[in-house]
Motif scaffolding. Sequence first.
Motif, PDB file in Angstrom:
ATOM      1  N   ALA A 180       0.828  -1.204   0.000  1.00  0.00           N
ATOM      2  CA  ALA A 180       0.000   0.000   0.000  1.00  0.00           C
ATOM      3  C   ALA A 180       0.865   1.258   0.000  1.00  0.00           C
ATOM      4  O   ALA A 180       0.372   2.373   0.108  1.00  0.00           O
ATOM      5  CB  ALA A 180      -0.927  -0.003   1.215  1.00  0.00           C
ATOM      6  N   GLY A 181       2.177   1.074  -0.046  1.00  0.00           N
ATOM      7  CA  GLY A 181       3.051   2.235  -0.154  1.00  0.00           C
ATOM      8  C   GLY A 181       3.597   2.762   1.162  1.00  0.00           C
ATOM      9  O   GLY A 181       4.206   3.821   1.203  1.00  0.00           O
ATOM     10  N   LEU A 182       3.387   2.030   2.231  1.00  0.00           N
ATOM     11  CA  LEU A 182       3.894   2.484   3.529  1.00  0.00           C
ATOM     12  C   LEU A 182       5.284   1.899   3.789  1.00  0.00           C
ATOM     13  O   LEU A 182       5.605   0.813   3.310  1.00  0.00           O
ATOM     14  CB  LEU A 182       2.935   2.033   4.646  1.00  0.00           C
ATOM     15  CG  LEU A 182       1.519   2.612   4.549  1.00  0.00           C
ATOM     16  CD1 LEU A 182       0.555   1.811   5.411  1.00  0.00           C
ATOM     17  CD2 LEU A 182       1.517   4.076   4.959  1.00  0.00           C
ATOM     18  N   ALA A 183       6.076   2.635   4.545  1.00  0.00           N
ATOM     19  CA  ALA A 183       7.409   2.152   4.906  1.00  0.00           C
ATOM     20  C   ALA A 183       7.316   1.415   6.237  1.00  0.00           C
ATOM     21  O   ALA A 183       6.909   1.988   7.243  1.00  0.00           O
ATOM     22  CB  ALA A 183       8.375   3.316   5.017  1.00  0.00           C
ATOM     23  N   VAL A 184       7.672   0.142   6.219  1.00  0.00           N
ATOM     24  CA  VAL A 184       7.426  -0.704   7.383  1.00  0.00           C
ATOM     25  C   VAL A 184       8.651  -1.525   7.757  1.00  0.00           C
ATOM     26  O   VAL A 184       9.343  -2.058   6.896  1.00  0.00           O
ATOM     27  CB  VAL A 184       6.291  -1.711   7.090  1.00  0.00           C
ATOM     28  CG1 VAL A 184       5.973  -2.526   8.337  1.00  0.00           C
ATOM     29  CG2 VAL A 184       5.063  -0.998   6.594  1.00  0.00           C
ATOM     30  N   GLU A 185       8.905  -1.621   9.055  1.00  0.00           N
ATOM     31  CA  GLU A 185       9.918  -2.550   9.524  1.00  0.00           C
ATOM     32  C   GLU A 185       9.275  -3.491  10.536  1.00  0.00           C
ATOM     33  O   GLU A 185       8.451  -3.084  11.340  1.00  0.00           O
ATOM     34  CB  GLU A 185      11.084  -1.787  10.172  1.00  0.00           C
ATOM     35  CG  GLU A 185      12.236  -2.713  10.534  1.00  0.00           C
ATOM     36  CD  GLU A 185      13.425  -1.953  11.108  1.00  0.00           C
ATOM     37  OE1 GLU A 185      13.612  -0.776  10.757  1.00  0.00           O
ATOM     38  OE2 GLU A 185      14.145  -2.562  11.922  1.00  0.00           O
ATOM     39  N   ARG A 186       9.673  -4.764  10.463  1.00  0.00           N
ATOM     40  CA  ARG A 186       9.110  -5.766  11.361  1.00  0.00           C
ATOM     41  C   ARG A 186      10.202  -6.208  12.338  1.00  0.00           C
ATOM     42  O   ARG A 186      11.328  -6.474  11.938  1.00  0.00           O
ATOM     43  CB  ARG A 186       8.644  -6.968  10.546  1.00  0.00           C
ATOM     44  CG  ARG A 186       8.052  -8.104  11.367  1.00  0.00           C
ATOM     45  CD  ARG A 186       7.693  -9.273  10.472  1.00  0.00           C
ATOM     46  NE  ARG A 186       8.882  -9.934   9.923  1.00  0.00           N
ATOM     47  CZ  ARG A 186       9.491 -10.970  10.507  1.00  0.00           C
ATOM     48  NH1 ARG A 186       9.036 -11.470  11.630  1.00  0.00           N
ATOM     49  NH2 ARG A 186      10.567 -11.503   9.956  1.00  0.00           N
ATOM     50  N   ASP A 187       9.877  -6.267  13.606  1.00  0.00           N
ATOM     51  CA  ASP A 187      10.848  -6.745  14.589  1.00  0.00           C
ATOM     52  C   ASP A 187      10.892  -8.254  14.515  1.00  0.00           C
ATOM     53  O   ASP A 187       9.892  -8.939  14.686  1.00  0.00           O
ATOM     54  CB  ASP A 187      10.442  -6.299  15.994  1.00  0.00           C
ATOM     55  CG  ASP A 187      11.597  -6.454  16.975  1.00  0.00           C
ATOM     56  OD1 ASP A 187      12.102  -7.591  17.090  1.00  0.00           O
ATOM     57  OD2 ASP A 187      12.003  -5.463  17.587  1.00  0.00           O
ATOM     58  N   ALA A 188      12.061  -8.798  14.258  1.00  0.00           N
ATOM     59  CA  ALA A 188      12.190 -10.237  14.062  1.00  0.00           C
ATOM     60  C   ALA A 188      12.865 -10.903  15.246  1.00  0.00           C
ATOM     61  O   ALA A 188      13.223 -12.074  15.199  1.00  0.00           O
ATOM     62  CB  ALA A 188      12.989 -10.515  12.793  1.00  0.00           C
ATOM     63  N   SER A 189      13.060 -10.155  16.319  1.00  0.00           N
ATOM     64  CA  SER A 189      13.881 -10.684  17.413  1.00  0.00           C
ATOM     65  C   SER A 189      13.152 -11.703  18.274  1.00  0.00           C
ATOM     66  O   SER A 189      13.763 -12.579  18.870  1.00  0.00           O
ATOM     67  CB  SER A 189      14.348  -9.537  18.300  1.00  0.00           C
ATOM     68  OG  SER A 189      13.234  -8.989  18.987  1.00  0.00           O
ATOM     69  N   GLY A 190      11.830 -11.570  18.381  1.00  0.00           N
ATOM     70  CA  GLY A 190      11.097 -12.466  19.262  1.00  0.00           C
ATOM     71  C   GLY A 190      11.356 -12.183  20.739  1.00  0.00           C
ATOM     72  O   GLY A 190      10.978 -12.952  21.606  1.00  0.00           O
ATOM     73  N   SER A 191      12.019 -11.084  21.046  1.00  0.00           N
ATOM     74  CA  SER A 191      12.307 -10.782  22.446  1.00  0.00           C
ATOM     75  C   SER A 191      11.082 -10.168  23.126  1.00  0.00           C
ATOM     76  O   SER A 191      10.048  -9.966  22.505  1.00  0.00           O
ATOM     77  CB  SER A 191      13.528  -9.877  22.546  1.00  0.00           C
ATOM     78  OG  SER A 191      13.441  -8.809  21.647  1.00  0.00           O
ATOM     79  N   ALA A 192      11.242  -9.847  24.409  1.00  0.00           N
ATOM     80  CA  ALA A 192      10.120  -9.336  25.200  1.00  0.00           C
ATOM     81  C   ALA A 192       9.512  -8.097  24.545  1.00  0.00           C
ATOM     82  O   ALA A 192      10.216  -7.322  23.902  1.00  0.00           O
ATOM     83  CB  ALA A 192      10.601  -8.997  26.607  1.00  0.00           C
ATOM     84  N   PHE A 193       8.218  -7.938  24.744  1.00  0.00           N
ATOM     85  CA  PHE A 193       7.531  -6.788  24.146  1.00  0.00           C
ATOM     86  C   PHE A 193       8.181  -5.474  24.553  1.00  0.00           C
ATOM     87  O   PHE A 193       8.322  -4.563  23.740  1.00  0.00           O
ATOM     88  CB  PHE A 193       6.054  -6.781  24.567  1.00  0.00           C
ATOM     89  CG  PHE A 193       5.176  -7.536  23.603  1.00  0.00           C
ATOM     90  CD1 PHE A 193       5.183  -7.205  22.250  1.00  0.00           C
ATOM     91  CD2 PHE A 193       4.349  -8.567  24.031  1.00  0.00           C
ATOM     92  CE1 PHE A 193       4.382  -7.894  21.357  1.00  0.00           C
ATOM     93  CE2 PHE A 193       3.559  -9.257  23.139  1.00  0.00           C
ATOM     94  CZ  PHE A 193       3.571  -8.930  21.803  1.00  0.00           C
ATOM     95  N   ALA A 194       8.587  -5.380  25.797  1.00  0.00           N
ATOM     96  CA  ALA A 194       9.197  -4.128  26.264  1.00  0.00           C
ATOM     97  C   ALA A 194      10.396  -3.781  25.389  1.00  0.00           C
ATOM     98  O   ALA A 194      10.618  -2.631  25.010  1.00  0.00           O
ATOM     99  CB  ALA A 194       9.622  -4.265  27.721  1.00  0.00           C
ATOM    100  N   LYS A 195      11.151  -4.811  25.085  1.00  0.00           N
ATOM    101  CA  LYS A 195      12.350  -4.628  24.264  1.00  0.00           C
ATOM    102  C   LYS A 195      11.986  -4.209  22.842  1.00  0.00           C
ATOM    103  O   LYS A 195      12.582  -3.326  22.241  1.00  0.00           O
ATOM    104  CB  LYS A 195      13.080  -5.977  24.220  1.00  0.00           C
ATOM    105  CG  LYS A 195      14.570  -5.866  24.262  1.00  0.00           C
ATOM    106  CD  LYS A 195      15.036  -5.384  25.595  1.00  0.00           C
ATOM    107  CE  LYS A 195      16.238  -4.487  25.439  1.00  0.00           C
ATOM    108  NZ  LYS A 195      16.606  -3.907  26.725  1.00  0.00           N
TER     109      LYS A 195
END
Length: 422
Positions: free
Chosen positions: A349-364
Amino acid sequence: MASLQSLRGMADLLPGQIGLWQHVEARAREHFRRSGITEIRTPLLEVTELFARGIGEATDVVGKEMYTFLDRGERSCTLRPEGTASVVRAAIQHGLLSQGPQRLWYGGPMFRYERPQAGRLRQFHQIGLELLGFADACSDVEAIAIAWDLLAELGVAGLALELNSLGSSEDRARYREQLVTWLEQRRDQLDADSQARIHTNPLRVLDAKHPDTQALLAESPSLASALSDASQARFAAVQQALTALGIPFVLNPRLVRGLDYYSHTAFEITSSQLGAQATVCGGGRYDGLVQQLGGPATPAIGWALGMERLVLLLSQAERPVAALDLYVVSRGEAAATAALALARLCRQAGLAVERDASGSAFAKQFKRADRSGARWAAVIGEQEADDGLVGLQDLRASDHAGDRRLGPVELVEALQAARGRP
RNA sequence: GCGGGCGUCGCCAAGCGGUUAAGGCAGCGGCUUGUGGUGCCGCCAUCCGGGGGUUCGAAUCCCCUCGCUCGCCCCA
């Protein structure tokens, strides 16, 4: 050194600096587009003879600075030390000149085997302009104005335009004879460098740094007085047009460009902030080059601008940052897949997106989301994965009052709607 | 190609012949088993660009080398 390194004088452009380069390149591209100038790309590698003939055997560039080697077919090849010769070669080779005058620009790496210094690398980058088939004085000024305005548009301050005329090739040849005779009579009073140049490149002696030589040169025959009436009139016309455009310049009678092909107008745009390598942009007229390289007699003017030096001047200023729209946070296997799908949907849809792939705690993950500079964060945990929903929150908000939960498609619509709004 | 300065963790940086080689930033983990920007705790260089040498002992002294940097030359 234990680990492998880049070759001396060959620099990496790291993620932190690339934004500024792309900014400059984009501005230049747009500036050329508005000026009716099209890009041309030529190979980095050329037959050595092209540069030897084009630039001049006696110049430092050809004499000692070229990256030259034999290829497997025993041909002598050279990594281009500058762009003009290649552009002219291409124009001749493809008959561009028979289609009328050409307004061309180029950009990319050049190679010169020199000792690296501030603003000087062995692989460096230039943006250059070549106007082929333009003879009038106003074309000289147009070329200069295009460079001057580009630099101004980029916000470079404190620049000076230096100007000189080398006259026609006949003027230059005549003057050269006068000068050589004059220099030979005082050979023993010159410094060693200048003595060596009397016959190889006498005009360069004019620009000698040695104080005694400079003092002596005060009485040397002047280039200006060797110019024919026509050449003088032409130079006057260039100055008038520059004045009419409001572009300030200083005459520098010692400005003698290093490459052999220049005639008439020669100029440099310099900055006092660059140390010893002060020239940001240099160029001039080269009416004889096209013919010298085997093409039809074609008047031409051009310049080259040093990217490293320009970026050096700009790096004190602000640098543009590429903003991320959304940072996707997830936990669990099902959620990771959903996060990946969401990221893809948003990107489509034209948005710039990064996905966290670490699987670490949500806080992190949220800490990283915050530091990524993204405007929004999307959360997919076990709960959302089960419901097919996504949590959306505004990373600029100080609390969670505005947090929402919605489907992927609604999320995309919401972000698109929010885009452009502060 | 010729001169001068410099080289300690990804970045900045203390150390100046005998220290377990400070500290800051960044990074990683935790405090807080699902929620950020602050705070607190912990981890993060057996090694001081590389190689020789001097010394009982060197990141600290010497030599060579590589790299960076400034100037000359030249140019963008």
